[in-house]
Every structure is written in structure tokens, then in C-alpha cells.
Design a protein around this motif. Sequence first.
Motif, PDB file in Angstrom:
ATOM      1  N   VAL A 130      57.684  14.873  60.708  1.00  0.00           N
ATOM      2  CA  VAL A 130      56.672  15.118  59.674  1.00  0.00           C
ATOM      3  C   VAL A 130      56.965  16.389  58.894  1.00  0.00           C
ATOM      4  O   VAL A 130      56.972  16.382  57.646  1.00  0.00           O
ATOM      5  CB  VAL A 130      55.262  15.200  60.300  1.00  0.00           C
ATOM      6  N   PHE A 131      57.232  17.478  59.597  1.00  0.00           N
ATOM      7  CA  PHE A 131      57.278  18.777  58.922  1.00  0.00           C
ATOM      8  C   PHE A 131      58.660  19.186  58.437  1.00  0.00           C
ATOM      9  O   PHE A 131      58.777  19.826  57.393  1.00  0.00           O
ATOM     10  CB  PHE A 131      56.679  19.849  59.831  1.00  0.00           C
ATOM     11  N   ALA A 132      59.700  18.838  59.170  1.00  0.00           N
ATOM     12  CA  ALA A 132      61.035  19.196  58.696  1.00  0.00           C
ATOM     13  C   ALA A 132      61.310  18.635  57.304  1.00  0.00           C
ATOM     14  O   ALA A 132      61.806  19.363  56.427  1.00  0.00           O
ATOM     15  CB  ALA A 132      62.092  18.728  59.703  1.00  0.00           C
ATOM     16  N   PRO A 133      60.973  17.354  57.021  1.00  0.00           N
ATOM     17  CA  PRO A 133      61.199  16.851  55.662  1.00  0.00           C
ATOM     18  C   PRO A 133      60.389  17.576  54.588  1.00  0.00           C
ATOM     19  O   PRO A 133      60.807  17.619  53.424  1.00  0.00           O
ATOM     20  CB  PRO A 133      60.760  15.380  55.759  1.00  0.00           C
ATOM     21  N   LEU A 134      59.242  18.141  54.956  1.00  0.00           N
ATOM     22  CA  LEU A 134      58.441  18.882  53.980  1.00  0.00           C
ATOM     23  C   LEU A 134      58.990  20.272  53.706  1.00  0.00           C
ATOM     24  O   LEU A 134      58.675  20.877  52.672  1.00  0.00           O
ATOM     25  CB  LEU A 134      56.994  19.005  54.483  1.00  0.00           C
ATOM     26  N   LEU A 135      59.819  20.788  54.618  1.00  0.00           N
ATOM     27  CA  LEU A 135      60.341  22.150  54.489  1.00  0.00           C
ATOM     28  C   LEU A 135      61.772  22.202  53.985  1.00  0.00           C
ATOM     29  O   LEU A 135      62.127  23.087  53.197  1.00  0.00           O
ATOM     30  CB  LEU A 135      60.266  22.858  55.838  1.00  0.00           C
ATOM     31  N   GLU A 136      62.591  21.293  54.465  1.00  0.00           N
ATOM     32  CA  GLU A 136      64.023  21.359  54.163  1.00  0.00           C
ATOM     33  C   GLU A 136      64.273  21.190  52.671  1.00  0.00           C
ATOM     34  O   GLU A 136      63.728  20.297  52.024  1.00  0.00           O
ATOM     35  CB  GLU A 136      64.771  20.305  54.974  1.00  0.00           C
ATOM     36  N   GLY A 137      65.059  22.114  52.124  1.00  0.00           N
ATOM     37  CA  GLY A 137      65.347  22.128  50.693  1.00  0.00           C
ATOM     38  C   GLY A 137      64.352  22.915  49.862  1.00  0.00           C
ATOM     39  O   GLY A 137      64.561  23.096  48.659  1.00  0.00           O
ATOM     40  N   GLN A 138      63.288  23.416  50.488  1.00  0.00           N
ATOM     41  CA  GLN A 138      62.269  24.164  49.763  1.00  0.00           C
ATOM     42  C   GLN A 138      62.636  25.639  49.647  1.00  0.00           C
ATOM     43  O   GLN A 138      63.359  26.194  50.491  1.00  0.00           O
ATOM     44  CB  GLN A 138      60.916  24.051  50.471  1.00  0.00           C
ATOM     45  N   LEU A 139      62.130  26.275  48.606  1.00  0.00           N
ATOM     46  CA  LEU A 139      62.265  27.714  48.432  1.00  0.00           C
ATOM     47  C   LEU A 139      60.949  28.336  48.880  1.00  0.00           C
ATOM     48  O   LEU A 139      59.912  28.132  48.249  1.00  0.00           O
ATOM     49  CB  LEU A 139      62.547  28.047  46.965  1.00  0.00           C
ATOM     50  N   VAL A 140      61.005  29.087  49.992  1.00  0.00           N
ATOM     51  CA  VAL A 140      59.791  29.626  50.597  1.00  0.00           C
ATOM     52  C   VAL A 140      59.726  31.126  50.363  1.00  0.00           C
ATOM     53  O   VAL A 140      60.645  31.865  50.733  1.00  0.00           O
ATOM     54  CB  VAL A 140      59.749  29.330  52.109  1.00  0.00           C
ATOM     55  N   GLY A 141      58.632  31.573  49.766  1.00  0.00           N
ATOM     56  CA  GLY A 141      58.415  33.003  49.564  1.00  0.00           C
ATOM     57  C   GLY A 141      57.446  33.524  50.603  1.00  0.00           C
ATOM     58  O   GLY A 141      57.806  33.798  51.736  1.00  0.00           O
ATOM     59  N   HIS A 142      56.181  33.645  50.206  1.00  0.00           N
ATOM     60  CA  HIS A 142      55.174  34.123  51.145  1.00  0.00           C
ATOM     61  C   HIS A 142      54.859  33.025  52.160  1.00  0.00           C
ATOM     62  O   HIS A 142      54.482  31.906  51.782  1.00  0.00           O
ATOM     63  CB  HIS A 142      53.901  34.498  50.385  1.00  0.00           C
ATOM     64  N   PRO A 143      54.990  33.295  53.474  1.00  0.00           N
ATOM     65  CA  PRO A 143      54.701  32.255  54.467  1.00  0.00           C
ATOM     66  C   PRO A 143      53.289  31.683  54.362  1.00  0.00           C
ATOM     67  O   PRO A 143      53.077  30.510  54.668  1.00  0.00           O
ATOM     68  CB  PRO A 143      54.911  32.978  55.802  1.00  0.00           C
ATOM     69  N   ALA A 144      52.315  32.512  53.934  1.00  0.00           N
ATOM     70  CA  ALA A 144      50.941  32.018  53.834  1.00  0.00           C
ATOM     71  C   ALA A 144      50.823  30.884  52.821  1.00  0.00           C
ATOM     72  O   ALA A 144      50.015  29.967  52.997  1.00  0.00           O
ATOM     73  CB  ALA A 144      49.993  33.160  53.467  1.00  0.00           C
ATOM     74  N   ALA A 145      51.637  30.928  51.767  1.00  0.00           N
ATOM     75  CA  ALA A 145      51.600  29.854  50.777  1.00  0.00           C
ATOM     76  C   ALA A 145      52.119  28.554  51.387  1.00  0.00           C
ATOM     77  O   ALA A 145      51.564  27.474  51.138  1.00  0.00           O
ATOM     78  CB  ALA A 145      52.424  30.239  49.555  1.00  0.00           C
ATOM     79  N   MET A 146      53.166  28.645  52.202  1.00  0.00           N
ATOM     80  CA  MET A 146      53.679  27.443  52.859  1.00  0.00           C
ATOM     81  C   MET A 146      52.718  26.954  53.933  1.00  0.00           C
ATOM     82  O   MET A 146      52.567  25.746  54.133  1.00  0.00           O
ATOM     83  CB  MET A 146      55.056  27.718  53.453  1.00  0.00           C
TER      84      MET A 146
END
Length: 389
Positions: free
Chosen positions: A80-96
Motif C-alpha cells: 500500500v505505502f511503498a507505491p505511494l512513496l517511491e518516486g516522490q519528492l519529500v520535503g517536510h515529513p509532516a506534509a507526507m
Amino acid sequence: MPYPQHDHPNLSPIAIERVEAYVLRCPIATPVQTSFGVMRDRPALFVEVVARDGTSGWGEVWCNFPSCGAEHRAALVQTVFAPLLEGQLVGHPAAMFEHLTQRTAVLALQSGEHGPIAQAIAGIDLALWDLQARRAGLPLWRLLGGTRDEIGVYASGLNPTGAELIVADHLARGFDTFKLKVGFGRQRDEDNLKVLREIIGPEHRLMVDANQAWDLDTALSMAELLDSYRPGWLEEPLRCDRPITEWQTLSARIATPLAAGENFANDAAFKAGIASGALSVIQPDAAKWGGISGNWPVTQAVQAVGLTYCPHYLGAGVGLLASAHLLAAAGDSGGRGLLEVDANPNPLRSLLSGPIEKPVGGRVRLGEAPGIGITPDIASLRREIATAG
């Protein structure tokens, strides 16, 4: 203390390459008992978030009960979660954290899996904060705005049988505060309280944890007995879903402070607990709900009204260290805030928790190593587990 904002100079956008979930399970000689169940081995679910540049951040997902929980939550992370994260540009962890929560809100409703989904998000959030701290070259407590790395600790998870030897050992190792599990019948609880108070003496703190074992009448019937042993707090005497009026009734009729929070599952539950006037100690578990992004506002709200923040934790070393850094960053409520450290044998904790295993006068210093201060070697851990078995 201000929460690190989206323009925080030490938070930078990070491209996520992949997310890994590692299940480890360590055999133990003595089961860990609670009022509602028994752990016959010690599981752990570690989450590694790997950036495109090869750097990694580490988190941990709560998975103590039921015994199959680690594998189930690992499957959620991977599918569920790996596909939502992989390839994303993550800045502030709270936003993710907010993004993952919103993207899976309907899934949680549809499946009824609110807890496991929230726990998976919490572990990912811990990993993202660790990754940001490592990229910044800062210990997590400093990235979060903390000014001191020293915290108090206490030895927890004391079973209704065999606690005497564990307490004596931990006294010799530098612990000076302890928490006993109760809820096993009045006479047995009283016998254990008497023995442990004799061992640690009147100068050291002793807390008790009922693990939601009692109804209101039973808790009220135990009030005078508990008060006579002067515990630092009584933790979860009632089920977490009982009406707040029951907690208020108990609080009014017992001198011992009440503690709860490890089973609060959302921000609204913490707000209600803080506002109730029944609780003196609030105990979020950052690997069970919220990670750092969800729990940081809770710590601030707790301290703003003069209550005590004590992070709950009874897992392995990665989540324990993240909880330690969160407590250090938040401050320790004038010395009242303490980190829970499981006293039962668990290599998945002891091999990964660094200075926490050896306090001096009940306190530890986390140091200046980047992130949470350790990097798990999964292959080495698997070999240790095989040897232990």
C-alpha cells in the motif's frame, strides 16, 4: 517550542527511491505477560526509506499484538505505502504524513484496519524524519529544535512473576525508576508491589500499569491499596474507550496520578484526554500513531497545560531511539518526563538502543550522531536472532 516549519533550513526535498520493510522475530525464554495477552517471542518491523542518493532513514512500526502483527503490517507497508512513496519528492515529513493519511482514509474505513494503517504511516514518518536528520548531519533531537540531549529513563514491562531479579539487575545497571504490570488479582498485585517497594526503597519511583484490565468499580476498589504504595502513576486502569466521566470519577477518588495515551488513535482523542482534567501523564506511542509529525503537536499541547509527556514504548531499538529523540527535543517537563525502556530481554532492543541500555543515575545522553544515532545491520541482526534461538 516552535514546530519545524516547511521552510526550515535543515529540511530539504529528498527523492525517494524505494521503501523496504524488514520483519525480525526473536525467541525469548520468559514470555512477556499483560492483562490481555502474552508475547512468546519479540517481533519487530523496521522500515527503511532509501533516497535516490543512497542515504537511508529508519523507522519502526508497532506490532506487539497479535503475534502475526509484524508480517501483516509489513505487507501493508510493501503493497500500500511503498507505491505511494517511491518516486516522490519529500520535503517536510509532516506534509507526507498528511498525504499518506488522506490517501488511505477510505481504505481504512473500507477495511476496518484503522490501527494497522496508522501504525504503518507512523513507522514511515519516523523513517522520513531520521532521513532528514541524517541528510542534515544533525541528531534528530537537534533537527527538531531541542537544546539538550539528556533524558530520564525508566525500566518497564515488569511481569507479575520474576520481576525481583530484573529490578535488582537494572538497579545495578543505573536505572532508578520502575513500572510494574498489575491487573492479575488483588492479592497478587499487592504482593508484587510490596516486594518491589522493598527492593527499590522509598527513594526510587515505582509506577503501575493495569493495561486496561479493570472496570470502574474494580479500579475504585484498588485505589486505597495503590495509594498506600505511592506509585508515580497508575497507567490505563480502564479501557481506553470508556467514557471520560469514568476516568474523571476515578481521578477524583484516587491520590495516584492517572496516565494514558498509548492507545489514543488520533489527534481528537489526545485533545479530549488533555482537556478532561483526569490525566496527569500523557503517553503517546510514536510507532503506533502519528510518528513524529503527529506527536509533536501533542507534546506541545501536553506541556502547555502543565501535564507530563512520557512517550510509551515497548518495541525494538529503532522506535525506542526515535522516542528518545522526540522526548529530548520536547524537553522533559521539568524532569518529570521519562522514556519507557522495556526491562525484558530483547536483542532487537538492546543491540540497537545505544546509550539507553546503560543510564547513569537514571539518565542518558543521546549524543551528536546524525539521525537517531544507529544504523541497523539487518543481516547481522538475523544472525544474532538465529544464535539466540
